[in-house]
Design an enzyme around this catalytic site. Structure first.
Site, PDB file in Angstrom:
ATOM      1  NE  ARG A 192     -47.343 -32.235 -41.007  1.00 61.43           N
ATOM      2  CZ  ARG A 192     -47.506 -33.514 -41.327  1.00 61.43           C
ATOM      3  NH1 ARG A 192     -46.803 -34.457 -40.694  1.00 61.43           N
ATOM      4  NH2 ARG A 192     -48.356 -33.862 -42.275  1.00 61.43           N
ATOM      5  CE  LYS A 228     -50.675 -31.039 -39.513  1.00 62.57           C
ATOM      6  NZ  LYS A 228     -51.340 -30.277 -40.597  1.00 62.57           N
ATOM      7  CG  HIS A 241     -45.485 -25.690 -43.254  1.00 62.17           C
ATOM      8  ND1 HIS A 241     -45.367 -26.748 -42.372  1.00 62.17           N
ATOM      9  CD2 HIS A 241     -46.543 -25.993 -44.056  1.00 62.17           C
ATOM     10  CE1 HIS A 241     -46.319 -27.633 -42.616  1.00 62.17           C
ATOM     11  NE2 HIS A 241     -47.032 -27.204 -43.636  1.00 62.17           N
ATOM     12  NE  ARG A 271     -44.835 -30.910 -44.200  1.00 59.12           N
ATOM     13  CZ  ARG A 271     -44.927 -32.236 -44.142  1.00 59.12           C
ATOM     14  NH1 ARG A 271     -43.883 -32.972 -43.818  1.00 59.12           N
ATOM     15  NH2 ARG A 271     -46.067 -32.848 -44.408  1.00 59.12           N
ATOM     16  CG  HIS A 291     -49.103 -34.957 -47.519  1.00 60.23           C
ATOM     17  ND1 HIS A 291     -48.647 -34.251 -48.621  1.00 60.23           N
ATOM     18  CD2 HIS A 291     -48.900 -34.125 -46.452  1.00 60.23           C
ATOM     19  CE1 HIS A 291     -48.184 -33.067 -48.230  1.00 60.23           C
ATOM     20  NE2 HIS A 291     -48.328 -32.974 -46.931  1.00 60.23           N
ATOM     21  CE1 TYR A 300     -45.309 -28.531 -50.913  1.00 61.88           C
ATOM     22  CE2 TYR A 300     -46.600 -30.536 -50.746  1.00 61.88           C
ATOM     23  CZ  TYR A 300     -45.973 -29.464 -50.155  1.00 61.88           C
ATOM     24  OH  TYR A 300     -46.014 -29.322 -48.786  1.00 61.88           O
TER      25      TYR A 300
END
Length: 280
Positions: free
Chosen positions: A138, A164, A232, A235, A258, A267
């Protein structure tokens, strides 16, 4: 209708958006039911019919429909807090939105973009883009990398990331990413020792906004619409490339940091342009 009091408690931008949405509902309610809108008159049937009206009769997009229903819900909750109504009516399900894969660059766009970056010859920018496009970081993660977080040898490399939710992960660096980052590290080693891999002003690291501006600059040079390339999107392109090469979802999810597989599964959805090409 208590609209004005409710709107006065919101910030200016939110109040402006909510005002238009609530006025639209007010007009529809009066035309449909023959009486002025009051919070205690709103039923679950009204909400369902208004939602259907927006979708079927007016052809509004699901995102617009959901936004307007959210404005009504916020107003109704406020009315409940103010004692104007006792209970909220049942709310209809959100309008379903068509899901497509996150935007990613085509192979040709990747080549044009990287060519523009290479022509500039800025080692820092090359390394930054390498971490997003070839390691899937990110923008905030790439900006906050410390020199001590990077480990590179002739055939291996990795970068330690705190992403995150303060989740720690180690991301392996492939051939392209290793070369891009190593070139910048060697350049830095010739100057004063730095804590941050990408120093910014006042002793800190580069800002995410500065990275975004840098990417826009190269998009212009590559003659690609600037809004089409963001940190993004780089990414997303990393993830899309892996899946197209047959890498399994669990591995891609781990590389991206994730915690939920359904986030990564987006995706695998076809892009709109891909569906257009198939139909054509």
């Amino acid at each position: 209708m208590s609209f004005s009091t409710f709107l006065n408690e919101l910030n200016r931008g939110t109040a402006r958006a909510y005002r238009e949405d609530l006025l639209d509902f007010s007009r529809w309610f009066a035309e449909t039911n023959g009486e002025s809108l009051e919070p205690h008159l709103v039923t679950s049937i009204d909400l369902k019919e208004y939602q259907s009206h927006m979708i079927l009769n007016r052809g509004l997009k699901p995102a617009t429909v959901n936004r307007r229903m959210a404005a009504i819900r916020a107003w109704m909750r406020w009315c409940q807090e103010q004692g104007l109504i006792e209970n909220l009516p049942r709310w209809p399900k959100r309008a379903a939105q068509v899901q497509h894969a996150p935007k990613a660059l085509s192979k040709r766009e990747q080549e044009r973009f990287l060519r523009a970056v290479e022509k500039e010859g800025n080692r820092r920018d090359v390394a930054l883009i390498g971490l997003m496009l070839f390691a899937g970081l990110r923008v905030g993660e790439a900006a906050r990398v410390r020199v001590s977080d990077v480990s590179i040898s002739d055939r291996k490399g990795k970068v330690s990331i705190t992403g995150k939710g303060m989740k720690h992960r180690e991301v392996p660096l492939g051939f392209d990413a290793r070369n891009m980052v190593r070139d910048w590290l060697n350049h830095q080693a010739q100057h004063a020792q730095q804590e941050w891999l990408f120093p910014g002003q006042n002793g800190g690291h580069i800002s995410a906004r500065a990275v975004q501006h840098m990417i826009k600059k190269y998009a212009w040079q590559a003659r690609i619409e600037p809004q089409k390339i963001t940190p993004h999107v780089l990414r997303h392109t990393f993830a899309t490339n892996l899946l197209r090469d047959g890498v399994d979802l669990v591995t891609v999810a781990a590389l991206l940091g994730h915690s939920r597989l359904d986030t990564t599964a987006r995706y695998t959805l076809p892009s709109y342009s891909h569906m257009e090409n198939v139909v054509e």
